[in-house]
Design an enzyme around this catalytic site. Structure first.
Site, PDB file in Angstrom:
ATOM      1  N   GLY A  91       0.793  -1.225   0.000  1.00  0.00           N
ATOM      2  CA  GLY A  91       0.000   0.000   0.000  1.00  0.00           C
ATOM      3  C   GLY A  91       0.825   1.274   0.000  1.00  0.00           C
ATOM      4  N   HIS A  98      10.004   6.243   3.683  1.00  0.00           N
ATOM      5  CA  HIS A  98       9.592   6.843   4.953  1.00  0.00           C
ATOM      6  C   HIS A  98       9.293   5.750   5.968  1.00  0.00           C
ATOM      7  CE1 HIS A  98       6.086   6.411   2.285  1.00  0.00           C
ATOM      8  NE2 HIS A  98       5.388   6.112   3.367  1.00  0.00           N
ATOM      9  N   HIS A 100       6.942   5.068   9.166  1.00  0.00           N
ATOM     10  CA  HIS A 100       5.810   5.501   9.982  1.00  0.00           C
ATOM     11  C   HIS A 100       6.131   5.208  11.444  1.00  0.00           C
ATOM     12  CE1 HIS A 100       2.709   5.658   6.658  1.00  0.00           C
ATOM     13  NE2 HIS A 100       3.571   4.840   6.096  1.00  0.00           N
TER      14      HIS A 100
HETATM   15  P1  AMP Z   1       2.579   5.079   2.525  1.00  0.00           P
HETATM   16  O1  AMP Z   1       1.184   4.567   2.286  1.00  0.00           O
HETATM   17  O2  AMP Z   1       3.413   4.183   3.377  1.00  0.00           O
HETATM   18  O3  AMP Z   1       3.256   5.484   1.238  1.00  0.00           O
HETATM   19  O4  AMP Z   1       2.403   6.371   3.413  1.00  0.00           O
HETATM   20  C1  AMP Z   1       2.312   7.661   2.927  1.00  0.00           C
HETATM   21  C2  AMP Z   1       1.800   8.508   4.045  1.00  0.00           C
HETATM   22  O5  AMP Z   1       2.006   9.860   3.722  1.00  0.00           O
HETATM   23  C3  AMP Z   1       0.308   8.344   4.318  1.00  0.00           C
HETATM   24  O6  AMP Z   1       0.137   7.908   5.665  1.00  0.00           O
HETATM   25  C4  AMP Z   1      -0.254   9.743   4.086  1.00  0.00           C
HETATM   26  O7  AMP Z   1      -1.273  10.077   4.988  1.00  0.00           O
HETATM   27  C5  AMP Z   1       0.978  10.607   4.283  1.00  0.00           C
HETATM   28  N1  AMP Z   1       0.943  11.883   3.600  1.00  0.00           N
HETATM   29  C6  AMP Z   1       0.618  12.126   2.309  1.00  0.00           C
HETATM   30  N2  AMP Z   1       0.734  13.437   2.040  1.00  0.00           N
HETATM   31  C7  AMP Z   1       1.149  14.045   3.177  1.00  0.00           C
HETATM   32  C8  AMP Z   1       1.432  15.393   3.538  1.00  0.00           C
HETATM   33  N3  AMP Z   1       1.327  16.400   2.671  1.00  0.00           N
HETATM   34  N4  AMP Z   1       1.821  15.641   4.814  1.00  0.00           N
HETATM   35  C9  AMP Z   1       1.932  14.639   5.699  1.00  0.00           C
HETATM   36  N5  AMP Z   1       1.681  13.351   5.421  1.00  0.00           N
HETATM   37  C10 AMP Z   1       1.276  13.053   4.176  1.00  0.00           C
END
Ligand code: AMP
Length: 112
Positions: A91, A98, A100
């Site tokens: 996902g 990154h 989490h």
């Molecule tokens: P992933 O699904 O592991 O790629 O996680 C991407 C994460 O980035 C998701 O949890 C989103 O909510 C977060 N995200 C997307 N855009 C932003 C933003 N502008 N600021 C902070 N978090 C974001």
């Protein structure tokens, strides 16, 4: 490829930044999945863990230590979970590596 996280690093879009050093940035996830949901990113735009190389060894270790430090600073004394989504089946939506940090409530296992 430029991602939304590059724009956060460059201060082109706002974010709630909680930590920064020469190599990394940590900020609040805009769509939190737990009472505390932070992201730790390298400033270098590695698209996903699968594309990290041996030359990134120190950077990858540093990201974990930043996650540890940030989790402590925000008071996650009861525990927390670190997650790296790698690729489609996991996902991953933003193709800038990154970590989490999730915490502030008991977290179910296994994750979905
Ligand atoms: P992933 O699904 O592991 O790629 O996680 C991407 C994460 O980035 C998701 O949890 C989103 O909510 C977060 N995200 C997307 N855009 C932003 C933003 N502008 N600021 C902070 N978090 C974001």
């Amino acid at each position: 490829m430029t991602t939304i996280f590059d724009k956060i690093i460059r201060r082109q879009i706002p974010a709630s930044i909680v930590y920064e050093d020469d190599l990394t940035l940590a900020f609040k996830d805009v769509n939190p999945q737990a009472p505390v949901h932070l992201l730790v990113i390298p400033k270098e735009p590695i698209p996903q863990l699968a594309q990290a190389e041996p030359s990134h060894q120190a950077l990858l270790g540093h990201l974990l230590l930043v996650a540890q430090r940030v989790a402590a600073e925000v008071g996650l004394t009861n525990g927390y979970r670190l997650v790296i989504n790698n690729g489609q089946d996991a996902g991953q939506t933003v193709f800038h590596l990154h970590i989490h940090i999730l915490g502030g409530r008991p977290l179910a296992w296994p994750p979905g």
